[in-house]
Design a protein around this motif. Structure first.
Motif, PDB file in Angstrom:
ATOM      1  N   GLN A 116     -20.177   2.769  -3.940  1.00 39.15           N
ATOM      2  CA  GLN A 116     -20.163   2.968  -5.383  1.00 39.15           C
ATOM      3  C   GLN A 116     -21.390   3.704  -5.881  1.00 39.15           C
ATOM      4  N   ARG A 117     -22.331   4.027  -5.023  1.00 41.59           N
ATOM      5  CA  ARG A 117     -23.572   4.682  -5.472  1.00 41.59           C
ATOM      6  C   ARG A 117     -23.541   6.148  -5.261  1.00 41.59           C
ATOM      7  N   GLN A 152     -22.219  -7.599  -2.469  1.00 42.02           N
ATOM      8  CA  GLN A 152     -21.403  -6.376  -2.425  1.00 42.02           C
ATOM      9  C   GLN A 152     -21.858  -5.457  -1.294  1.00 42.02           C
ATOM     10  N   GLU A 153     -23.146  -5.403  -1.045  1.00 48.76           N
ATOM     11  CA  GLU A 153     -23.658  -4.614   0.087  1.00 48.76           C
ATOM     12  C   GLU A 153     -23.089  -5.147   1.393  1.00 48.76           C
ATOM     13  N   PRO A 181     -28.818  -9.409  -9.037  1.00 45.30           N
ATOM     14  CA  PRO A 181     -29.189  -8.922  -7.712  1.00 45.30           C
ATOM     15  C   PRO A 181     -28.442  -9.622  -6.566  1.00 45.30           C
ATOM     16  N   LEU A 239     -34.226  -7.677  -3.597  1.00 50.00           N
ATOM     17  CA  LEU A 239     -33.019  -6.894  -3.316  1.00 50.00           C
ATOM     18  C   LEU A 239     -33.382  -5.584  -2.622  1.00 50.00           C
ATOM     19  N   ARG A 288     -35.423  -8.029  -8.161  1.00 50.76           N
ATOM     20  CA  ARG A 288     -35.240  -6.610  -7.836  1.00 50.76           C
ATOM     21  C   ARG A 288     -36.017  -6.225  -6.579  1.00 50.76           C
ATOM     22  N   ARG A 332     -32.061  -4.525   1.098  1.00 55.59           N
ATOM     23  CA  ARG A 332     -31.381  -3.260   1.422  1.00 55.59           C
ATOM     24  C   ARG A 332     -32.107  -2.514   2.537  1.00 55.59           C
ATOM     25  N   SER A 352     -29.499   6.259  -5.165  1.00 54.33           N
ATOM     26  CA  SER A 352     -29.167   5.330  -4.087  1.00 54.33           C
ATOM     27  C   SER A 352     -30.144   5.378  -2.915  1.00 54.33           C
ATOM     28  N   GLY A 409     -21.055  -1.979  -2.193  1.00 56.03           N
ATOM     29  CA  GLY A 409     -22.225  -1.406  -2.859  1.00 56.03           C
ATOM     30  C   GLY A 409     -22.518   0.020  -2.455  1.00 56.03           C
ATOM     31  N   ASP A 469     -25.164  -7.967  -6.186  1.00 60.13           N
ATOM     32  CA  ASP A 469     -25.379  -6.670  -5.539  1.00 60.13           C
ATOM     33  C   ASP A 469     -25.536  -6.835  -4.029  1.00 60.13           C
ATOM     34  N   LYS A 501     -24.305  -8.643 -13.990  1.00 60.77           N
ATOM     35  CA  LYS A 501     -25.124  -7.785 -13.118  1.00 60.77           C
ATOM     36  C   LYS A 501     -26.319  -8.568 -12.595  1.00 60.77           C
TER      37      LYS A 501
END
Length: 100
Positions: free
Chosen positions: A99-100, A90-91, A84, A46, A43, A50, A22, A96, A87, A82
């Protein structure tokens, strides 16, 4: 502007990639994936999304989210679970990180 041309040999090809934890560090494990240029781009976007969130740059995060939404809208198989974009959502919702 730097351009990278990986050519046809990397397009839609199985690759072995390091599995990151993570924090973005190498976990010592590897995963085999089928990837395309768009998958790589999503990716990378993403990852920048983040990072922008972690550094309090909501302006950059919003821009990256819009890019993910655009790429996701162009997916032929948008039923893929699944993604990005999911994801990133969810962040935002706070799922997100827990769950990491």
């Amino acid at each position: 502007m730097i351009e990278f041309d990986f050519g046809e040999r990397l397009k839609n090809r199985d690759l072995t990639l390091p599995l990151l934890d993570s924090t973005g560090s190498n976990s010592g494990k590897e995963v085999m994936v089928m990837t395309s240029h768009t998958d790589w781009l999503e990716r990378d976007i993403l990852r920048v999304f983040r990072s922008a969130c972690q550094h309090g740059r909501s302006d950059i995060a919003e821009f990256m989210l819009a890019a993910l939404e655009k790429l996701d809208s162009e997916r032929a198989n948008s039923a893929t679970r699944k993604r990005p974009l999911i994801d990133a959502y969810q962040e935002i919702a706070g799922f997100g990180a827990s769950q990491r």
